[in-house]
Structures are given as C-alpha cells and as structure tokens.
Enzyme design. Sequence first.
Site, mmCIF file in Angstrom:
data_model
loop_
_atom_site.group_PDB
_atom_site.id
_atom_site.type_symbol
_atom_site.label_atom_id
_atom_site.label_comp_id
_atom_site.label_asym_id
_atom_site.label_seq_id
_atom_site.Cartn_x
_atom_site.Cartn_y
_atom_site.Cartn_z
ATOM 1 N N HIS A 44 35.675 97.986 43.639
ATOM 2 C CA HIS A 44 34.428 98.213 44.379
ATOM 3 C C HIS A 44 33.632 99.292 43.653
ATOM 4 O O HIS A 44 33.722 100.473 43.965
ATOM 5 C CB HIS A 44 34.775 98.668 45.813
ATOM 6 C CG HIS A 44 33.609 98.688 46.747
ATOM 7 N ND1 HIS A 44 33.720 98.353 48.070
ATOM 8 C CD2 HIS A 44 32.314 99.023 46.566
ATOM 9 C CE1 HIS A 44 32.537 98.466 48.662
ATOM 10 N NE2 HIS A 44 31.671 98.878 47.760
ATOM 11 N N GLU A 71 33.639 93.753 44.677
ATOM 12 C CA GLU A 71 32.888 93.886 45.925
ATOM 13 C C GLU A 71 31.866 95.008 45.798
ATOM 14 O O GLU A 71 32.033 95.936 45.018
ATOM 15 C CB GLU A 71 33.838 94.129 47.110
ATOM 16 C CG GLU A 71 34.670 95.378 46.971
ATOM 17 C CD GLU A 71 35.650 95.602 48.115
ATOM 18 O OE1 GLU A 71 36.141 94.628 48.700
ATOM 19 O OE2 GLU A 71 35.923 96.779 48.418
ATOM 20 N N HIS A 194 39.992 96.344 55.260
ATOM 21 C CA HIS A 194 39.678 97.722 55.602
ATOM 22 C C HIS A 194 40.671 98.283 56.607
ATOM 23 O O HIS A 194 40.854 97.751 57.685
ATOM 24 C CB HIS A 194 38.249 97.929 56.140
ATOM 25 C CG HIS A 194 37.645 99.175 55.546
ATOM 26 N ND1 HIS A 194 38.005 100.426 55.939
ATOM 27 C CD2 HIS A 194 36.791 99.357 54.520
ATOM 28 C CE1 HIS A 194 37.370 101.322 55.214
ATOM 29 N NE2 HIS A 194 36.636 100.700 54.322
HETATM 30 N N1 PXP Z 1 37.035 95.592 51.978
HETATM 31 C C1 PXP Z 1 35.929 96.305 51.678
HETATM 32 C C2 PXP Z 1 34.609 95.612 51.742
HETATM 33 C C3 PXP Z 1 36.004 97.646 51.308
HETATM 34 O O1 PXP Z 1 34.898 98.342 51.025
HETATM 35 C C4 PXP Z 1 37.274 98.255 51.216
HETATM 36 C C5 PXP Z 1 37.377 99.686 50.767
HETATM 37 O O2 PXP Z 1 36.841 99.837 49.497
HETATM 38 C C6 PXP Z 1 38.409 97.476 51.537
HETATM 39 C C7 PXP Z 1 38.250 96.159 51.916
HETATM 40 C C8 PXP Z 1 39.796 98.046 51.475
HETATM 41 O O3 PXP Z 1 39.947 99.025 52.484
HETATM 42 P P1 PXP Z 1 41.170 100.009 52.465
HETATM 43 O O4 PXP Z 1 41.037 100.861 51.248
HETATM 44 O O5 PXP Z 1 41.046 100.771 53.752
HETATM 45 O O6 PXP Z 1 42.425 99.164 52.418
#
Ligand code: PXP
Length: 243
Positions: A44, A71, A194
């Site tokens: 990301h 992403e 997330h």
């Molecule tokens: N999905 C998205 C769109 C995110 O921005 C993130 C964090 O960068 C995640 C998933 C993964 O989240 P986590 O780091 O809490 O597992």
Amino acid sequence: MQAKLSVNINKIALLRNSRKGSYPDLYKYARDCEGFGAEGITVHPRPDERHIRYDDISILKGQTKNEFNIEGFPNDKFLKLVLKNKPDQCTLVPDDPTQLTSDHGWNTIRHRTFLKDVVSTLQDAGIRTALFLDPDPKMLEAAVDIGTDRIELYTGPYAYYQSVNEEKFQSEISKHALVAKLAQSAKIGVNAGHDLNLENLRIYAESLPNLLEVSIGHALTVDALYYGLQNAIQMYKRQLIIA
Ligand code: PXP
C-alpha cells in the site's frame, strides 16, 4: 473453497525505513512469505512513502511469484505506478494522503463516475479491480454498476466490536454476511481486510463462505515476532480452513 492469505508487507518496509538502509530485506521477506505459504503479497504505497516506496514496487513485482496486490488511493501517480507494474489486482482505497491507515470504504454513489473511469482503465490493462467498501448494500449496488471485479470489505469495526460489544459484533457479522451474499449474486468477488487477527479471522471466514481473499499486515507482523514468520503464516492459514 478456502480464502487466500495475502500478506501486507507495509510494516516491514516501515521497519526498514526507520534506519534508512535495506535491512530487513523487504524483497526477501516477501519471497519468504510466499515460501511459507502466503498466496499473495499486498503493498500500500502512500504519498509520503513512509512504508512501501514507489521504487520498491517493480522489484517486488519481479521477485514475487504469487498474486501481487497494490492498494491505495487512485491519484495520477498511483495509477501510473499500477499501470506500469501490472499487478494481478489493484484495490482502490479512499484514503487521503495524511491518513494513518484506511478507516472507511468508498462512497460509491458519490464517486461513481470517477470510479467507473478508473476501474475500466485498470481492467483494460488486464488488472483485476477491488473496491474497498463498508458492508452497506447501497454501496455494493453502486459498486456493481461501476463494474468492479471484486470488493474488499472493511473489517475494522467488526474487529473492534469483538471485545467491546457482543451485540454490535454480531450485527457487524450479519452486515458483512449479507453484503457478501449480495455480491455473490451479482457475480462480484469478495475480499476482506483490516484489523483481522488470530482471534477474529476464523469467525469471519465461517460467516462468509464465498470469501476469496484476506489481506493482513499489522497483526500478522506482530504475531511473527512472537511465533516466527513461518509459524505465523501457517497459523493464519489454519484459521481459513473451514470444515
Ligand atoms: N486493507 C486495506 C485497504 C488496508 O489499507 C490495510 C492496511 O494497510 C489492510 C487491508 C490490512 O490491515 P491490517 O494491517 O490491519 O491487517
């Protein structure tokens, strides 16, 4: 069908960047995640490049074998990067440049025209698209109209309520299960991510039988400190095996 695990490696890039060198080796980490069983790698890039840097992307693309997912918010710089590197999947996220982490899904009604344009540009380049979404049927309806291949359901509130409010936790599960079912009827694939962790992942996967992929970074990285990376990846994958 077992959901795939895509490991978000942003936190490892953050650790690397804290000393300005190339240690830990982000690219080896990504290869090792795959070697230990991860079916995908997620990055990301954010405008301040505090974790993944823009120039990491082509190296990672060249060194990873499994699904590569980029992403982020689709500004011009991001789209140029994605189109140049052609990941398997691009997950579009409505985060502003200074945001600490993603904390909401798209308003697909308000941003319908913009997203239609971005989604078709990416699809024309052979890149599968996913829209980061709250579990709201109205947002899904517009996402279907936009023509995205998949959605990624935002699981932050689901994860939060697990330990603080059982009623709200159950309500989150119902909302996610409903939107996942509606997505399936509309032939849209469902990813999620997330704040997923070893405490909440199995319940989530059990509640969404058509879940295709989870992307997990923060908790998996912390668990790797305690259990080691190979064990942590295997532990997460075991949560996704639904009898
Ligand atoms: N999905 C998205 C769109 C995110 O921005 C993130 C964090 O960068 C995640 C998933 C993964 O989240 P986590 O780091 O809490 O597992």
